[in-house]
Design an enzyme around this catalytic site. Structure first.
Site, PDB file in Angstrom:
ATOM      1  N   LYS A   1      -6.858  55.916  -8.235  1.00  0.00           N
ATOM      2  CA  LYS A   1      -7.178  55.686  -9.642  1.00  0.00           C
ATOM      3  C   LYS A   1      -8.656  55.370  -9.857  1.00  0.00           C
ATOM      4  O   LYS A   1      -9.395  55.054  -8.930  1.00  0.00           O
ATOM      5  CB  LYS A   1      -6.284  54.587 -10.212  1.00  0.00           C
ATOM      6  CG  LYS A   1      -4.865  55.108 -10.470  1.00  0.00           C
ATOM      7  CD  LYS A   1      -4.060  54.214 -11.375  1.00  0.00           C
ATOM      8  CE  LYS A   1      -2.801  54.947 -11.861  1.00  0.00           C
ATOM      9  NZ  LYS A   1      -1.929  54.092 -12.673  1.00  0.00           N
TER      10      LYS A   1
ATOM     11  N   ARG B   1       3.452  53.643  -5.549  1.00  0.00           N
ATOM     12  CA  ARG B   1       3.405  55.047  -5.962  1.00  0.00           C
ATOM     13  C   ARG B   1       2.166  55.684  -5.331  1.00  0.00           C
ATOM     14  O   ARG B   1       1.057  55.181  -5.512  1.00  0.00           O
ATOM     15  CB  ARG B   1       3.362  55.112  -7.491  1.00  0.00           C
ATOM     16  CG  ARG B   1       3.523  56.493  -8.103  1.00  0.00           C
ATOM     17  CD  ARG B   1       3.658  56.353  -9.621  1.00  0.00           C
ATOM     18  NE  ARG B   1       3.906  57.647 -10.271  1.00  0.00           N
ATOM     19  CZ  ARG B   1       2.954  58.435 -10.756  1.00  0.00           C
ATOM     20  NH1 ARG B   1       1.686  58.063 -10.668  1.00  0.00           N
ATOM     21  NH2 ARG B   1       3.259  59.583 -11.326  1.00  0.00           N
TER      22      ARG B   1
END
Length: 269
Positions: free
Chosen positions: A204, A238
């Protein structure tokens, strides 16, 4: 939880798993690499990508879910914000609805309850597929915890059993890098809510901005943040790079006394 996006504009792979066969193969390869769960998505969260209709979203994900379910007993989730997509995907074999809007769409909590699926309730504050520029929080962790507590009550009121509820603080979802770092640092305040906590950190922007790394170079930073979250109580992670994440998670679990070593030879005889 392995990430497999059947989108032509995935922020991570740019559409590498957009073709049906490629998406199915990626799911099964993730299982072979140690994933317990595959998360299949047909529309990106980012509003910088084109919004697709519910029919197009279903066209992208249903075939993947059906093929993976026929080949494996792995946990399957559908990453969607739409109740009609959630219903069809559970009917096709999905076990979990992963809702990045946190049950804010009318009818989603009821759809989850009626299908008998489990649900991931993630924190975000923007309207679906819309920008929320320069998000501000007085206390990001406290506000995220309050939102998740409130939305858990929405799920319970709709008839979703408590044991089928998972929470996700939503790193980077309508948050800047400082917000996401604070969520890692104080994750125990989220896990203290008492529901299994998922963290979605993989590659991210908060990792990239912290380390000055582009997306292909964010694995090591992702793994560092992942281990810190596991130590603070996260139990589902995740990930794009499954094998590396499995090793990091299993090592963290062993240090915490949650997993036995694979074998013992060193200095035992």
């Amino acid at each position: 939880m392995a990430i497999v996006n059947r989108t032509p504009d995935s922020f991570y792979d740019g559409g590498r798993t957009f073709a049906l066969r490629a998406a199915v193969d990626a799911c099964l390869a993730a299982v072979a690499d140690g994933a317990d769960w595959v998360d299949i998505g047909g529309m990106a969260f980012s509003p910088d990508t084109p919004e697709v209709s519910a029919a197009e979203e279903l066209d992208r994900v249903l075939g993947v879910i059906e093929a993976v379910r026929a080949a494996s007993d792995v946990v399957i989730s559908v990453d969607t914000q739409r109740p009609e997509v959630a219903r069809a995907c559970v009917l096709a074999g999905a076990d979990v609805v992963n809702d990045t809007t946190g049950l804010r769409t009318d009818g989603m909590a009821q759809a989850v309850a009626e299908t008998g699926a489990s649900v991931v309730i993630a924190h975000s504050i923007a309207q679906p597929h819309r920008h929320h520029r320069r998000p501000e929080y007085g206390d990001v962790v406290g506000e995220v915890a309050a939102f998740l507590s409130s939305q858990v009550q929405v799920a319970l009121a709709a008839g979703v059993p408590a044991e089928r509820i998972i929470i996700d603080p939503g790193h980077d979802l309508n948050k800047n890098t400082r917000h996401s770092l604070e969520l890692v640092r104080r994750l125990e305040e989220i896990t203290a809510l008492g529901y299994p906590t998922l963290v979605a950190l993989s590659n991210k922007d908060f990792v990239g901005e912290t380390l000055n790394r582009e997306r292909p170079e964010r694995l090591w930073g992702t793994l560092a943040a992942t281990v810190m979250c596991i130590e603070r109580g996260a139990r589902i992670v995740r990930a794009h790079e499954v094998a590396a994440t499995v090793d990091a998670a299993r090592m963290a679990e062993a240090v915490l006394g949650l997993r036995e070593p694979a074998y013992l030879r060193h200095n035992v005889s």
